[in-house]
Design a protein around this motif. Sequence first.
Motif, PDB file in Angstrom:
ATOM      1  N   CYS A  19      39.120   8.598  22.053  1.00 38.43           N
ATOM      2  CA  CYS A  19      38.448   9.849  22.438  1.00 38.43           C
ATOM      3  C   CYS A  19      37.388   9.610  23.509  1.00 38.43           C
ATOM      4  CB  CYS A  19      37.807  10.484  21.193  1.00 38.43           C
ATOM      5  SG  CYS A  19      36.732  11.874  21.588  1.00 38.43           S
ATOM      6  N   LEU A  20      37.473  10.380  24.578  1.00 39.58           N
ATOM      7  CA  LEU A  20      36.532  10.258  25.690  1.00 39.58           C
ATOM      8  C   LEU A  20      35.090  10.518  25.248  1.00 39.58           C
ATOM      9  CD1 LEU A  20      35.812  10.127  28.730  1.00 39.58           C
ATOM     10  CD2 LEU A  20      36.436  12.550  28.869  1.00 39.58           C
ATOM     11  N   PHE A  21      34.871  11.564  24.460  1.00 38.30           N
ATOM     12  CA  PHE A  21      33.487  11.881  24.092  1.00 38.30           C
ATOM     13  C   PHE A  21      32.946  10.922  23.032  1.00 38.30           C
ATOM     14  CE2 PHE A  21      33.552  16.593  25.649  1.00 38.30           C
ATOM     15  CZ  PHE A  21      33.602  16.135  26.950  1.00 38.30           C
ATOM     16  N   CYS A  22      33.814  10.341  22.197  1.00 41.30           N
ATOM     17  CA  CYS A  22      33.360   9.257  21.312  1.00 41.30           C
ATOM     18  C   CYS A  22      32.863   8.085  22.159  1.00 41.30           C
ATOM     19  CB  CYS A  22      34.471   8.797  20.378  1.00 41.30           C
ATOM     20  SG  CYS A  22      34.798   9.907  18.997  1.00 41.30           S
ATOM     21  N   PHE A  43      24.880  15.718  26.972  1.00 49.64           N
ATOM     22  CA  PHE A  43      25.005  15.050  28.272  1.00 49.64           C
ATOM     23  C   PHE A  43      25.529  16.045  29.301  1.00 49.64           C
ATOM     24  CE2 PHE A  43      28.739  14.309  25.655  1.00 49.64           C
ATOM     25  CZ  PHE A  43      29.792  14.668  26.486  1.00 49.64           C
ATOM     26  N   LEU A  44      25.304  15.727  30.578  1.00 48.90           N
ATOM     27  CA  LEU A  44      25.746  16.628  31.641  1.00 48.90           C
ATOM     28  C   LEU A  44      27.267  16.637  31.732  1.00 48.90           C
ATOM     29  CD1 LEU A  44      23.341  16.004  34.675  1.00 48.90           C
ATOM     30  CD2 LEU A  44      23.182  17.734  32.852  1.00 48.90           C
ATOM     31  N   ASP A  45      27.825  17.831  31.868  1.00 45.42           N
ATOM     32  CA  ASP A  45      29.253  17.982  32.149  1.00 45.42           C
ATOM     33  C   ASP A  45      29.507  17.445  33.550  1.00 45.42           C
ATOM     34  OD1 ASP A  45      31.770  19.233  33.063  1.00 45.42           O
ATOM     35  OD2 ASP A  45      31.654  20.367  31.187  1.00 45.42           O
ATOM     36  N   MET A 100      32.203  27.579  23.421  1.00 44.95           N
ATOM     37  CA  MET A 100      32.964  26.450  22.905  1.00 44.95           C
ATOM     38  C   MET A 100      34.442  26.832  22.893  1.00 44.95           C
ATOM     39  SD  MET A 100      32.678  25.240  18.995  1.00 44.95           S
ATOM     40  CE  MET A 100      30.978  24.721  19.085  1.00 44.95           C
ATOM     41  N   ASN A 101      35.290  26.003  23.484  1.00 43.80           N
ATOM     42  CA  ASN A 101      36.728  26.218  23.366  1.00 43.80           C
ATOM     43  C   ASN A 101      37.238  25.476  22.143  1.00 43.80           C
ATOM     44  OD1 ASN A 101      37.301  27.775  25.773  1.00 43.80           O
ATOM     45  ND2 ASN A 101      36.819  25.928  26.944  1.00 43.80           N
ATOM     46  N   ASN A 102      38.084  26.143  21.369  1.00 38.52           N
ATOM     47  CA  ASN A 102      38.709  25.504  20.216  1.00 38.52           C
ATOM     48  C   ASN A 102      40.218  25.548  20.405  1.00 38.52           C
ATOM     49  OD1 ASN A 102      36.589  24.925  17.955  1.00 38.52           O
ATOM     50  ND2 ASN A 102      35.982  26.855  18.906  1.00 38.52           N
ATOM     51  N   VAL A 113      29.729  21.911  22.619  1.00 36.29           N
ATOM     52  CA  VAL A 113      29.115  23.198  22.938  1.00 36.29           C
ATOM     53  C   VAL A 113      28.699  23.145  24.404  1.00 36.29           C
ATOM     54  CG1 VAL A 113      27.278  24.838  22.377  1.00 36.29           C
ATOM     55  CG2 VAL A 113      28.216  23.350  20.581  1.00 36.29           C
ATOM     56  N   HIS A 114      29.250  24.076  25.195  1.00 33.10           N
ATOM     57  CA  HIS A 114      28.826  24.181  26.599  1.00 33.10           C
ATOM     58  C   HIS A 114      27.525  24.969  26.645  1.00 33.10           C
ATOM     59  CE1 HIS A 114      32.752  23.147  28.621  1.00 33.10           C
ATOM     60  NE2 HIS A 114      33.249  23.562  27.468  1.00 33.10           N
ATOM     61  N   VAL A 115      26.524  24.445  27.325  1.00 36.17           N
ATOM     62  CA  VAL A 115      25.299  25.198  27.587  1.00 36.17           C
ATOM     63  C   VAL A 115      25.150  25.251  29.108  1.00 36.17           C
ATOM     64  CG1 VAL A 115      22.847  25.472  27.081  1.00 36.17           C
ATOM     65  CG2 VAL A 115      24.318  24.255  25.440  1.00 36.17           C
TER      66      VAL A 115
HETATM   67  P1  DGP Z   1      36.643  22.143  27.710  1.00 35.54           P
HETATM   68  O1  DGP Z   1      37.562  22.493  28.809  1.00 35.54           O
HETATM   69  O2  DGP Z   1      35.988  23.346  27.054  1.00 35.54           O
HETATM   70  O3  DGP Z   1      37.320  21.237  26.692  1.00 35.54           O
HETATM   71  O4  DGP Z   1      35.455  21.307  28.355  1.00 35.54           O
HETATM   72  C1  DGP Z   1      35.515  19.939  28.574  1.00 35.54           C
HETATM   73  C2  DGP Z   1      34.495  19.588  29.615  1.00 35.54           C
HETATM   74  O5  DGP Z   1      34.357  18.195  29.634  1.00 35.54           O
HETATM   75  C3  DGP Z   1      34.845  20.014  31.033  1.00 35.54           C
HETATM   76  O6  DGP Z   1      33.950  21.052  31.439  1.00 35.54           O
HETATM   77  C4  DGP Z   1      34.642  18.783  31.873  1.00 35.54           C
HETATM   78  C5  DGP Z   1      33.974  17.810  30.934  1.00 35.54           C
HETATM   79  N1  DGP Z   1      34.375  16.427  31.107  1.00 35.54           N
HETATM   80  C6  DGP Z   1      35.659  15.980  31.165  1.00 35.54           C
HETATM   81  N2  DGP Z   1      35.653  14.640  31.316  1.00 35.54           N
HETATM   82  C7  DGP Z   1      34.349  14.260  31.339  1.00 35.54           C
HETATM   83  C8  DGP Z   1      33.707  12.986  31.476  1.00 35.54           C
HETATM   84  O7  DGP Z   1      34.329  11.923  31.598  1.00 35.54           O
HETATM   85  N3  DGP Z   1      32.348  12.979  31.463  1.00 35.54           N
HETATM   86  C9  DGP Z   1      31.619  14.134  31.336  1.00 35.54           C
HETATM   87  N4  DGP Z   1      30.290  14.014  31.344  1.00 35.54           N
HETATM   88  N5  DGP Z   1      32.193  15.353  31.196  1.00 35.54           N
HETATM   89  C10 DGP Z   1      33.547  15.396  31.207  1.00 35.54           C
END
Ligand code: DGP
Length: 151
Positions: A19-22, A43-45, A100-102, A113-115
């Motif tokens: 998992c990328l976010f893990c 963290f910043l998107d 939040m997309n589910n 959670v997107h802010v």
């Molecule tokens: P969603 O489409 O709702 O699942 O949002 C996922 C978000 O994750 C999207 O806005 C872009 C972000 N994202 C994707 N890959 C990475 C990454 O490697 N690092 C960061 N910081 N954000 C990422």
Amino acid sequence: MGPLYARPWWTGPVSDPSCLFCAIVTGTTPAAVVLETDDVVGFLDVRPVFKGHVLVVPREHVVTLPELPETLIVPLFSAAQRVADAITSGLGAQGTFVAMNNVVSQSVPHLHVHVVPRTKGDGLRGFFWPRTKYADGEAQTYAATIREALA
Ligand code: DGP
């Protein structure tokens, strides 16, 4: 490989090595971290809707909101609340869009959670979904169905 449940010596949150976010939570993958608590990381998107767009995630590998353990609800949403406050007070945004997309439109299967900072006239249109109307009596039927599912 799926989530690592069978590690009796492990006292940290459940993590999924694929998992990328893990990977961001554990620091294996770099990110611009803005907030860390025992349970949550913000963290910043990397592809922000507007600069300062933050993702708030549980450290534990949870995919969707219905799967979020009750013990993490307050930690997750109080962190999102703090970030929303900081985005307005610190970045000067007038407001925020919190979402939040589910599953559908969820590109990373780790709850986030997107802010998003918002300011009047910022031109954001992508989050304005097409709207529909209820026929006579239909709203009551939908409400009753959801109430039954909640009961
Ligand atoms: P969603 O489409 O709702 O699942 O949002 C996922 C978000 O994750 C999207 O806005 C872009 C972000 N994202 C994707 N890959 C990475 C990454 O490697 N690092 C960061 N910081 N954000 C990422």
